[in-house]
Design a protein around this motif. Structure first.
Motif, mmCIF file in Angstrom:
data_model
loop_
_atom_site.group_PDB
_atom_site.id
_atom_site.type_symbol
_atom_site.label_atom_id
_atom_site.label_comp_id
_atom_site.label_asym_id
_atom_site.label_seq_id
_atom_site.Cartn_x
_atom_site.Cartn_y
_atom_site.Cartn_z
ATOM 1 N N PRO A 199 -20.355 -58.173 -38.479
ATOM 2 C CA PRO A 199 -19.412 -58.283 -39.594
ATOM 3 C C PRO A 199 -18.194 -59.098 -39.163
ATOM 4 O O PRO A 199 -17.961 -59.284 -37.962
ATOM 5 C CB PRO A 199 -19.022 -56.824 -39.858
ATOM 6 C CG PRO A 199 -19.134 -56.184 -38.506
ATOM 7 C CD PRO A 199 -20.316 -56.844 -37.845
ATOM 8 N N THR A 200 -17.436 -59.543 -40.123
ATOM 9 C CA THR A 200 -16.178 -60.198 -39.786
ATOM 10 C C THR A 200 -15.242 -59.229 -39.085
ATOM 11 O O THR A 200 -14.541 -59.585 -38.127
ATOM 12 C CB THR A 200 -15.497 -60.734 -41.067
ATOM 13 O OG1 THR A 200 -16.359 -61.695 -41.664
ATOM 14 C CG2 THR A 200 -14.153 -61.361 -40.753
ATOM 15 N N LYS A 201 -15.246 -57.981 -39.546
ATOM 16 C CA LYS A 201 -14.367 -56.963 -38.986
ATOM 17 C C LYS A 201 -15.058 -55.616 -39.015
ATOM 18 O O LYS A 201 -15.783 -55.306 -39.953
ATOM 19 C CB LYS A 201 -13.054 -56.899 -39.786
ATOM 20 C CG LYS A 201 -12.002 -55.953 -39.246
ATOM 21 C CD LYS A 201 -10.733 -56.048 -40.106
ATOM 22 C CE LYS A 201 -9.630 -55.134 -39.611
ATOM 23 N NZ LYS A 201 -8.413 -55.250 -40.474
ATOM 24 N N CYS A 202 -14.843 -54.825 -37.980
ATOM 25 C CA CYS A 202 -15.377 -53.468 -37.927
ATOM 26 C C CYS A 202 -14.230 -52.530 -37.556
ATOM 27 O O CYS A 202 -13.580 -52.723 -36.527
ATOM 28 C CB CYS A 202 -16.504 -53.365 -36.902
ATOM 29 S SG CYS A 202 -17.154 -51.688 -36.717
ATOM 30 N N ILE A 203 -13.989 -51.530 -38.391
ATOM 31 C CA ILE A 203 -12.885 -50.595 -38.182
ATOM 32 C C ILE A 203 -13.450 -49.287 -37.627
ATOM 33 O O ILE A 203 -14.275 -48.631 -38.264
ATOM 34 C CB ILE A 203 -12.127 -50.328 -39.491
ATOM 35 C CG1 ILE A 203 -11.660 -51.642 -40.122
ATOM 36 C CG2 ILE A 203 -10.939 -49.404 -39.243
ATOM 37 C CD1 ILE A 203 -11.064 -51.488 -41.509
ATOM 38 N N VAL A 204 -13.008 -48.903 -36.430
ATOM 39 C CA VAL A 204 -13.470 -47.680 -35.782
ATOM 40 C C VAL A 204 -12.504 -46.543 -36.124
ATOM 41 O O VAL A 204 -11.316 -46.627 -35.800
ATOM 42 C CB VAL A 204 -13.544 -47.855 -34.253
ATOM 43 C CG1 VAL A 204 -14.008 -46.555 -33.590
ATOM 44 C CG2 VAL A 204 -14.475 -49.006 -33.895
ATOM 45 N N PRO A 205 -12.971 -45.490 -36.786
ATOM 46 C CA PRO A 205 -12.081 -44.364 -37.095
ATOM 47 C C PRO A 205 -11.492 -43.759 -35.825
ATOM 48 O O PRO A 205 -12.163 -43.665 -34.793
ATOM 49 C CB PRO A 205 -13.012 -43.371 -37.801
ATOM 50 C CG PRO A 205 -14.117 -44.215 -38.365
ATOM 51 C CD PRO A 205 -14.324 -45.305 -37.359
ATOM 52 N N SER A 206 -10.244 -43.345 -35.898
ATOM 53 C CA SER A 206 -9.571 -42.770 -34.731
ATOM 54 C C SER A 206 -9.926 -41.295 -34.586
ATOM 55 O O SER A 206 -10.034 -40.567 -35.571
ATOM 56 C CB SER A 206 -8.051 -42.929 -34.858
ATOM 57 O OG SER A 206 -7.583 -42.255 -36.020
ATOM 58 N N SER A 207 -10.114 -40.859 -33.351
ATOM 59 C CA SER A 207 -10.397 -39.454 -33.073
ATOM 60 C C SER A 207 -9.124 -38.648 -32.865
ATOM 61 O O SER A 207 -9.050 -37.467 -33.219
ATOM 62 C CB SER A 207 -11.276 -39.328 -31.827
ATOM 63 O OG SER A 207 -12.517 -39.979 -31.997
ATOM 64 N N TYR A 208 -8.112 -39.286 -32.268
ATOM 65 C CA TYR A 208 -6.886 -38.583 -31.911
ATOM 66 C C TYR A 208 -5.673 -39.344 -32.427
ATOM 67 O O TYR A 208 -5.696 -40.565 -32.566
ATOM 68 C CB TYR A 208 -6.776 -38.422 -30.388
ATOM 69 C CG TYR A 208 -7.873 -37.581 -29.791
ATOM 70 C CD1 TYR A 208 -7.853 -36.199 -29.915
ATOM 71 C CD2 TYR A 208 -8.948 -38.164 -29.117
ATOM 72 C CE1 TYR A 208 -8.865 -35.406 -29.386
ATOM 73 C CE2 TYR A 208 -9.960 -37.390 -28.581
ATOM 74 C CZ TYR A 208 -9.910 -36.001 -28.721
ATOM 75 O OH TYR A 208 -10.913 -35.242 -28.206
ATOM 76 N N SER A 209 -4.594 -38.603 -32.661
ATOM 77 C CA SER A 209 -3.341 -39.229 -33.053
ATOM 78 C C SER A 209 -2.645 -39.782 -31.810
ATOM 79 O O SER A 209 -3.025 -39.473 -30.671
ATOM 80 C CB SER A 209 -2.434 -38.208 -33.749
ATOM 81 O OG SER A 209 -1.987 -37.238 -32.813
ATOM 82 N N TYR A 210 -1.617 -40.579 -32.030
ATOM 83 C CA TYR A 210 -0.864 -41.122 -30.908
ATOM 84 C C TYR A 210 -0.270 -40.005 -30.055
ATOM 85 O O TYR A 210 -0.134 -40.146 -28.840
ATOM 86 C CB TYR A 210 0.259 -42.034 -31.414
ATOM 87 C CG TYR A 210 -0.249 -43.311 -32.056
ATOM 88 C CD1 TYR A 210 -1.069 -44.191 -31.354
ATOM 89 C CD2 TYR A 210 0.085 -43.632 -33.366
ATOM 90 C CE1 TYR A 210 -1.555 -45.347 -31.941
ATOM 91 C CE2 TYR A 210 -0.387 -44.794 -33.965
ATOM 92 C CZ TYR A 210 -1.206 -45.646 -33.249
ATOM 93 O OH TYR A 210 -1.677 -46.798 -33.836
ATOM 94 N N ARG A 211 0.074 -38.882 -30.671
ATOM 95 C CA ARG A 211 0.627 -37.748 -29.930
ATOM 96 C C ARG A 211 -0.377 -37.194 -28.919
ATOM 97 O O ARG A 211 0.002 -36.759 -27.813
ATOM 98 C CB ARG A 211 1.027 -36.638 -30.908
ATOM 99 C CG ARG A 211 1.613 -35.402 -30.230
ATOM 100 C CD ARG A 211 1.529 -34.188 -31.157
ATOM 101 N NE ARG A 211 2.451 -34.277 -32.256
ATOM 102 C CZ ARG A 211 3.670 -33.731 -32.251
ATOM 103 N NH1 ARG A 211 4.095 -33.082 -31.186
ATOM 104 N NH2 ARG A 211 4.441 -33.846 -33.315
ATOM 105 N N ASP A 212 -1.653 -37.198 -29.305
ATOM 106 C CA ASP A 212 -2.676 -36.527 -28.499
ATOM 107 C C ASP A 212 -3.658 -37.480 -27.826
ATOM 108 O O ASP A 212 -4.723 -37.054 -27.393
ATOM 109 C CB ASP A 212 -3.454 -35.539 -29.376
ATOM 110 C CG ASP A 212 -2.584 -34.413 -29.897
ATOM 111 O OD1 ASP A 212 -1.768 -33.906 -29.115
ATOM 112 O OD2 ASP A 212 -2.710 -34.052 -31.083
ATOM 113 N N LEU A 213 -3.326 -38.767 -27.756
ATOM 114 C CA LEU A 213 -4.247 -39.715 -27.127
ATOM 115 C C LEU A 213 -4.600 -39.292 -25.708
ATOM 116 O O LEU A 213 -3.755 -38.806 -24.959
ATOM 117 C CB LEU A 213 -3.628 -41.116 -27.098
ATOM 118 C CG LEU A 213 -3.724 -41.937 -28.373
ATOM 119 C CD1 LEU A 213 -3.024 -43.277 -28.178
ATOM 120 C CD2 LEU A 213 -5.170 -42.158 -28.792
#
Length: 375
Positions: A199-213
């Motif tokens: 695809p032109t772009k593929c968006i991977v859903p995030s598992s964790y927030s920036y707080r809990d990376l």
């Protein structure tokens, strides 16, 4: 590690793309209506962690070439994952480089009916054209069960006007064969599927927030490094925690949450007993949401009696913050209690494992057995 025999063939109404990786045939199957690229990149990405464990040269012996951008980023990926997981070893890649070409205008994301995928769909609704659903990634069901799950997802996302791309693979078995942990390799699996679809772009859903990376297979530092000149792979925003994602989804429509699947035990329904189910039920309880995703609700008493393992503590600490923000004092108290119970248990376990050769647990099991049968 040798990658060879990269090929694709049409079987009925499907296209199967495969390669031999040190003799193990890794394959992916797509509906034949979608154009799939049998190039080297997907199999190099899929082999990344197997090669990292041995430190051997990863070599493609077919006449296939790979993206210069991806090959350059392999060094950075090795550095990042090697920092997170000390037993991974650096390895060289031996393959010709060539800039890929593609004409797809597809923008895709991954979707199995969970919170993260649903949040990514809703927040990128105007951009996403297709949703990829994979069998053989973190679960494997029969083709018949998979077809039922695909139909359920198609009906669910129909109001969004998105098309489901069902993908089947033996990546889970491939991972198990090489002893690679899913917590590290799942991002590589998703990237390999994206690079097959181009695809032109593929968006991977995030598992964790920036707080809990934390070190994880999908991560803002690494996801984009799987990209090529024609496919941009991006990590979706990690600005919200899971509970906040559900709250935002509910603001759009509580009804869309009726089909939510979060369970580790079953790929097509929620057991209502595993910790992934329970934490979602707690969020619904705090928000006052009643829906069809779970057959029962959860009580504060049940929450207070939960034993939380260490890897789930951040999730339940997030729930504690969420309950406090929403003024749910009874749930806040229940969460504080279950978290306070879990901490001493962890300390005792560490002492028992490290210094006492697990004698505490052995003695406890003996005592329980004696109580049940003193004779």
């Amino acid at each position: 590690m040798i990658v060879s025999n990269i090929s694709s063939r049409r079987i009925d109404n499907q296209v199967k793309v495969s390669a031999l990786i040190d003799g193990y045939r890794l394959w992916y199957r797509f509906p034949d209506k979608f154009s799939v690229s049998p190039t080297a990149e997907p199999f190099l990405v899929a082999s990344f962690f197997a090669a990292s464990q041995s430190g051997t040269v990863l070599e493609v012996i077919d006449s296939k070439a790979a993206s210069p951008r991806l090959l350059a980023n392999f060094k950075r990926l090795q550095l990042i994952f090697g920092t997170w997981k000390a037993d991974l070893r650096p390895f060289a890649v031996n393959v010709q480089s060539e800039i890929p070409t593609a004409t797809s205008d597809m923008v895709c994301s991954f979707f199995s009916g969970g919170v993260d995928g649903l949040y990514t769909l809703i927040t990128n609704e105007n951009e996403i054209t297709h949703l990829v659903y994979i069998n053989g990634f973190d679960f494997h069901v029969s083709p018949e069960e998979f077809a039922v799950n695909v139909q359920r997802l198609e009906e669910w996302v129909a109001p969004f006007g998105k098309e489901i791309i069902p993908v089947e693979t033996n990546f889970y078995s491939f991972n198990k064969f090489y002893g690679v942990g899913r917590q590290w390799s799942h991002g590589a699996c998703l990237a390999s599927v994206a690079l097959l679809l181009q695809p032109t772009k593929c968006i991977v859903p995030s598992s964790y927030s920036y707080r809990d990376l934390r070190p994880w297979g999908t991560h803002p530092l690494t996801d984009n490094l799987w990209s090529t000149e024609v496919t941009e792979i991006v990590h979706d925003t990690a600005d919200l925690e899971r509970a906040e994602k559900i709250e935002m989804i509910a603001q759009r429509s509580e009804g869309v949450l009726d089909n939510l699947i979060v369970c580790w035990t079953y790929p097509d329904r929620n057991c209502g007993k595993c910790l992934k189910c329970l934490r979602t039920m707690i969020i619904f309880k705090i928000l006052g949401i009643e829906n069809k995703a779970f057959t029962d609700s959860i009580s504060e008493k049940s929450v207070s009696n939960l034993s939380i393992p260490q890897d789930y503590r951040p999730s339940f600490e997030e729930l504690l913050r969420f309950a406090k923000v929403h003024g749910d004092e009874s749930m806040e108290q229940a969460l504080r209690k279950c978290l306070s119970i879990s901490a001493p248990k962890k300390i005792i376990k560490i002492i028992d494992d490290t210094y006492l050769n697990r004698s505490i647990r052995s003695g406890f099991r003996f005592f329980k057995k004696w109580l049940s049968d003193p004779q």
